[in-house]
Design a protein around this motif. Structure first.
Motif, PDB file in Angstrom:
ATOM      1  N   ASP A 142      86.184   4.324  -2.064  1.00 53.89           N
ATOM      2  CA  ASP A 142      86.139   4.191  -0.608  1.00 53.89           C
ATOM      3  C   ASP A 142      84.868   4.850  -0.099  1.00 53.89           C
ATOM      4  N   THR A 143      84.264   4.252   0.931  1.00 52.88           N
ATOM      5  CA  THR A 143      83.059   4.826   1.509  1.00 52.88           C
ATOM      6  C   THR A 143      83.356   6.043   2.376  1.00 52.88           C
ATOM      7  N   HIS A 144      84.602   6.144   2.878  1.00 54.73           N
ATOM      8  CA  HIS A 144      85.021   7.291   3.685  1.00 54.73           C
ATOM      9  C   HIS A 144      86.514   7.177   3.938  1.00 54.73           C
ATOM     10  N   SER A 192      84.291  10.789  -1.452  1.00 51.34           N
ATOM     11  CA  SER A 192      83.517  12.000  -1.213  1.00 51.34           C
ATOM     12  C   SER A 192      84.401  13.246  -1.290  1.00 51.34           C
ATOM     13  N   ALA A 193      83.900  14.263  -1.969  1.00 49.80           N
ATOM     14  CA  ALA A 193      84.618  15.535  -2.014  1.00 49.80           C
ATOM     15  C   ALA A 193      84.758  16.118  -0.615  1.00 49.80           C
ATOM     16  N   ARG A 235      87.706  11.160  -8.798  1.00 49.42           N
ATOM     17  CA  ARG A 235      86.273  11.398  -8.843  1.00 49.42           C
ATOM     18  C   ARG A 235      85.793  11.890  -7.479  1.00 49.42           C
ATOM     19  N   PRO A 236      85.908  13.203  -7.189  1.00 48.70           N
ATOM     20  CA  PRO A 236      85.367  13.718  -5.927  1.00 48.70           C
ATOM     21  C   PRO A 236      83.841  13.702  -5.990  1.00 48.70           C
ATOM     22  N   LEU A 237      83.215  12.950  -5.103  1.00 42.03           N
ATOM     23  CA  LEU A 237      81.787  12.667  -5.229  1.00 42.03           C
ATOM     24  C   LEU A 237      80.942  13.525  -4.293  1.00 42.03           C
ATOM     25  N   CYS A 270      81.393  10.453   4.776  1.00 40.51           N
ATOM     26  CA  CYS A 270      80.814   9.108   4.623  1.00 40.51           C
ATOM     27  C   CYS A 270      79.778   9.092   3.501  1.00 40.51           C
ATOM     28  N   GLN A 271      79.847   8.033   2.702  1.00 38.89           N
ATOM     29  CA  GLN A 271      78.877   7.833   1.630  1.00 38.89           C
ATOM     30  C   GLN A 271      78.418   6.390   1.611  1.00 38.89           C
TER      31      GLN A 271
END
Length: 346
Positions: free
Chosen positions: A55-57, A80-81, A90-92, A117-118
């Motif tokens: 997911d992007t966010h 995203s972490a 996978r916390p990014l 957001c990523q």
């Protein structure tokens, strides 16, 4: 690379499927809870193995199907972490790389719409999946959920506009039917952040906007902080009267083997024309015959005490019978996959 852009009409969300043609491993970006069966069907029909959902966010307008897809396929969940969500494998963080065999995505932190957001950028910089950070001729709002207009401006201009002008932009949403843009287009034509707009221009523009509260925010945000897991931790109920698979075309189907083994519990409706029926099918002895051309006028002849499975030569015409049956009040219906042709080859 296999690439598909999928759409959820209710939330105007784009889901993206990326898969390697050799390894057949796949990634789904921004999947939607209600589209689980569509996405699983596409993976199955393309003979792909889902390895990663990203997911992007944490969305405010729809619930992700990340957790459901993990239960169904064993894939990993990436987010995203900074989002702080549960059930993430996978916390990014900025600078990470994710992907599958044959496909690599660069993770760029692009906060401002939300903290988490990523943007996911294909390794050759030909595609960028921007979530809500950058939309086609727009951008994500910054008036709730950790929104920060100045931060959003820097995310767009420094992390996305630094990509090549011909890099294709694929956002998480579009409300006007637009499907793709490019970095060059948005740098030039985006009415909020393009055309030489500076940070002050952008921040004042964003602060002047007055947008309605997202309709599903009270439902979506808590669910997305669990990666889409229902509050009770259970999978949603599915039809339990048959071993049903939903096709990418949205058709409920059962296999001939299941029909043979469960004949007493269903009504088998053969919708072939009379002159097509030459001999009984092996293992089938209780079908009723109503040609599809007559079914609307004779649908009352179909018993209502059992689920109905439909049959024709190839499974095409019999799939049309499902709509007729549903309109007549039959709620448990399915098509026999492949019809007579598949029956003989089962």
């Amino acid at each position: 690379m296999i690439f598909r852009q999928l759409y959820d009409e209710v939330s105007s969300t784009y889901t993206y499927l990326l898969a390697d043609e050799r390894s057949r491993e796949a990634i789904l970006i921004d999947p939607v809870f209600e589209q689980l069966h569509r996405d699983l069907a596409l993976l199955r029909e393309l003979d792909l193995t889902l390895k990663l959902v990203a997911d992007t966010h944490a969305h405010a307008d729809h619930v992700t199907s990340a957790w459901l897809l993990k239960q169904k396929t064993g894939c990993q969940i990436a987010l995203s972490a900074a989002a702080g969500a549960e059930n993430v494998d996978r916390p990014l963080k900025h600078g990470d790389t994710i992907g599958v065999k044959g496909i690599s995505l660069e993770v760029r932190a692009t906060p401002g719409h939300t903290n988490g957001c990523q943007t996911y950028v294909l390794s050759d910089h030909s595609m960028a999946f921007t979530g809500d950070t950058l939309l086609i001729r727009g951008c994500g709002r910054s008036d709730f959920q950790q929104g920060d207009a100045a931060r959003l401006y820097h995310s767009i201009t420094e992390q996305i506009f630094s990509l090549p002008d011909d890099c294709a932009i694929y956002p998480a949403h579009d409300y006007n039917g637009r499907t793709e843009s490019s970095v060059g287009e948005e740098k030039k034509h985006n009415p909020r952040v393009g055309g030489g707009a500076n940070e002050k221009d952008f921040v004042h523009y964003m602060h002047a906007m007055q947008l309605p509260h997202p309709k599903k925010i009270d439902e979506a945000l808590p669910a997305n902080m669990r990666s889409g897991m229902p509050e009770d931790g259970k999978l949603p109920p599915e039809p339990d009267w048959a071993d049903i698979r939903i096709t990418y075309a949205g058709i409920a189907e059962v296999e001939p083997e299941w029909v043979v083994q469960n004949q007493p519990s269903v009504t088998i409706l053969d919708v072939r024309e009379t002159d097509e029926i030459e001999e009984p099918l092996t293992g089938l002895n209780n079908a009723i015959s109503i040609p599809l051309s007559q079914l609307r006028d004779r649908v009352s002849e179909v018993p209502g005490d059992k689920p109905v499975v439909t049959l024709c030569r190839s499974g095409k015409r019999s799939s049309l019978a499902l709509g007729i049956l549903k309109n007549a009040g039959h709620d448990k219906v399915a098509n026999i996959h492949g019809g007579i042709l598949h029956w003989h080859g089962k």
